[in-house]
Design a protein around this motif. Structure first.
Motif, PDB file in Angstrom:
ATOM      1  N   MET A 278       0.820  -1.192   0.000  1.00 42.13           N
ATOM      2  CA  MET A 278       0.000   0.000   0.000  1.00 42.13           C
ATOM      3  C   MET A 278       0.865   1.258   0.000  1.00 42.13           C
ATOM      4  SD  MET A 278      -3.166   0.843   0.148  1.00 42.13           S
ATOM      5  CE  MET A 278      -4.253   2.085   0.678  1.00 42.13           C
ATOM      6  N   SER A 279       1.989   1.202   0.676  1.00 45.36           N
ATOM      7  CA  SER A 279       2.881   2.342   0.783  1.00 45.36           C
ATOM      8  C   SER A 279       3.441   2.719  -0.598  1.00 45.36           C
ATOM      9  CB  SER A 279       4.002   1.998   1.749  1.00 45.36           C
ATOM     10  OG  SER A 279       5.015   2.955   1.667  1.00 45.36           O
ATOM     11  N   ARG A 280       3.794   1.710  -1.402  1.00 46.27           N
ATOM     12  CA  ARG A 280       4.306   1.998  -2.745  1.00 46.27           C
ATOM     13  C   ARG A 280       3.227   2.598  -3.627  1.00 46.27           C
ATOM     14  NH1 ARG A 280       8.493  -2.570  -4.764  1.00 46.27           N
ATOM     15  NH2 ARG A 280      10.054  -2.108  -3.198  1.00 46.27           N
ATOM     16  N   LEU A 281       2.009   2.115  -3.510  1.00 44.81           N
ATOM     17  CA  LEU A 281       0.896   2.649  -4.291  1.00 44.81           C
ATOM     18  C   LEU A 281       0.623   4.103  -3.905  1.00 44.81           C
ATOM     19  CD1 LEU A 281      -1.296   2.161  -6.378  1.00 44.81           C
ATOM     20  CD2 LEU A 281      -2.779   1.381  -4.522  1.00 44.81           C
ATOM     21  N   ALA A 282       0.657   4.421  -2.628  1.00 48.24           N
ATOM     22  CA  ALA A 282       0.438   5.792  -2.165  1.00 48.24           C
ATOM     23  C   ALA A 282       1.554   6.712  -2.680  1.00 48.24           C
ATOM     24  CB  ALA A 282       0.373   5.844  -0.644  1.00 48.24           C
ATOM     25  N   ASN A 283       2.787   6.250  -2.647  1.00 50.52           N
ATOM     26  CA  ASN A 283       3.905   7.043  -3.163  1.00 50.52           C
ATOM     27  C   ASN A 283       3.772   7.274  -4.666  1.00 50.52           C
ATOM     28  OD1 ASN A 283       5.102   7.313  -0.664  1.00 50.52           O
ATOM     29  ND2 ASN A 283       6.490   5.574  -0.941  1.00 50.52           N
TER      30      ASN A 283
ATOM     31  N   VAL B 185       0.973   7.274  -6.435  1.00 51.61           N
ATOM     32  CA  VAL B 185      -0.150   8.202  -6.645  1.00 51.61           C
ATOM     33  C   VAL B 185       0.295   9.631  -6.347  1.00 51.61           C
ATOM     34  CG1 VAL B 185      -2.423   8.891  -5.767  1.00 51.61           C
ATOM     35  CG2 VAL B 185      -1.970   6.499  -6.306  1.00 51.61           C
ATOM     36  N   ALA B 186       1.054   9.831  -5.279  1.00 49.46           N
ATOM     37  CA  ALA B 186       1.539  11.165  -4.920  1.00 49.46           C
ATOM     38  C   ALA B 186       2.463  11.726  -6.004  1.00 49.46           C
ATOM     39  CB  ALA B 186       2.258  11.116  -3.576  1.00 49.46           C
ATOM     40  N   VAL B 187       3.344  10.905  -6.545  1.00 52.27           N
ATOM     41  CA  VAL B 187       4.265  11.351  -7.598  1.00 52.27           C
ATOM     42  C   VAL B 187       3.490  11.694  -8.869  1.00 52.27           C
ATOM     43  CG1 VAL B 187       6.111  10.589  -9.146  1.00 52.27           C
ATOM     44  CG2 VAL B 187       6.295  10.163  -6.686  1.00 52.27           C
ATOM     45  N   VAL B 188       2.525  10.863  -9.248  1.00 53.09           N
ATOM     46  CA  VAL B 188       1.735  11.114 -10.457  1.00 53.09           C
ATOM     47  C   VAL B 188       0.895  12.377 -10.289  1.00 53.09           C
ATOM     48  CG1 VAL B 188      -0.153  10.235 -11.890  1.00 53.09           C
ATOM     49  CG2 VAL B 188       1.728   8.721 -11.247  1.00 53.09           C
ATOM     50  N   LEU B 189       0.239  12.552  -9.156  1.00 48.79           N
ATOM     51  CA  LEU B 189      -0.552  13.761  -8.913  1.00 48.79           C
ATOM     52  C   LEU B 189       0.343  15.005  -8.882  1.00 48.79           C
ATOM     53  CD1 LEU B 189      -3.175  12.634  -6.256  1.00 48.79           C
ATOM     54  CD2 LEU B 189      -3.579  13.286  -8.622  1.00 48.79           C
TER      55      LEU B 189
ATOM     56  N   LEU C 149       2.200  19.941 -11.423  1.00 48.75           N
ATOM     57  CA  LEU C 149       3.319  20.730 -11.918  1.00 48.75           C
ATOM     58  C   LEU C 149       3.149  21.034 -13.410  1.00 48.75           C
ATOM     59  CD1 LEU C 149       6.070  22.043 -11.440  1.00 48.75           C
ATOM     60  CD2 LEU C 149       7.112  19.831 -11.958  1.00 48.75           C
ATOM     61  N   GLY C 150       2.750  20.036 -14.181  1.00 45.40           N
ATOM     62  CA  GLY C 150       2.511  20.243 -15.613  1.00 45.40           C
ATOM     63  C   GLY C 150       1.399  21.251 -15.850  1.00 45.40           C
TER      64      GLY C 150
END
Length: 182
Positions: free
Chosen positions: A1-6, A8-12, A17-18
């Motif tokens: 779950m921690s990797r999925l949350a990370n 999602v945070a990077v993609v968002l 930023l874009g």
């Protein structure tokens, strides 16, 4: 779950930023002279000068006398001549003009007429004295109606005022030849 949350945070974060990069104004549009609009009489008062648009005329050719010789300039477009009345407010000042066309294009004064009498590019204005220069543009016919004249102090006065005059309701009647005099 921690990797999925990370992930999602990077993609968002990347998406935000874009979006910010594509929607924030650039440097050129952020640092421009602030617009001061002329009143109903065609008089505009910037911080460094006061100007009045006396009239507009257009022609297919322009003539004037230079050193005793008659000079004729013609164009495949249209010469737009703006007659102005300008005075500096506090100190000696030079002023430049641009024409914002009906399509949003920006036109500088015609360099082919810099040796003509009373051209704005050669004029210097003093406080308390009024001069009547001409701003001459070379542009397509369809850029006149709906376009507007803008005057600003010459030099890098990015955060200063620029006087915007009301657009003409219609283009001035095009003459075959317009004589510029002193």
């Amino acid at each position: 779950m921690s990797r999925l949350a990370n992930l999602v945070a990077v993609v968002l974060g990347g998406g935000m930023l874009g979006t910010m990069m594509n929607t924030l104004p650039g440097y050129d549009s952020s640092f421009q002279p602030f617009a001061v609009h002329s009143d109903e009489n065609g008089v505009g008062q910037g911080r460094l000068f006061t100007a009045e648009l006396i009239g507009l005329s257009s022609a297919g050719a322009v003539s004037y006398t230079r050193y005793g010789k008659n000079v004729v300039r013609d164009t495949s477009a249209t010469f737009l001549v703006a007659e102005l009345s300008i005075s500096a407010r506090e100190e000696s000042r030079q002023v430049e003009a641009i024409w914002l066309g009906a399509t949003g294009r920006q036109y500088n004064q015609s360099a082919r007429l810099e040796d003509a009498p009373r051209v704005l590019s050669e004029a210097r204005f003093e406080p308390g004295l009024t001069d009547r220069p001409l701003a001459v543009f070379e542009l397509p016919d369809d850029e006149i109606a709906g376009g507007r004249l803008v005057l600003m102090a010459r030099g890098s006065m990015l955060m200063d005022s620029a006087v915007h005059f009301a657009p003409p309701a219609s283009a001035p009647e095009k003459q075959a030849m317009l004589r510029l005099g002193p």
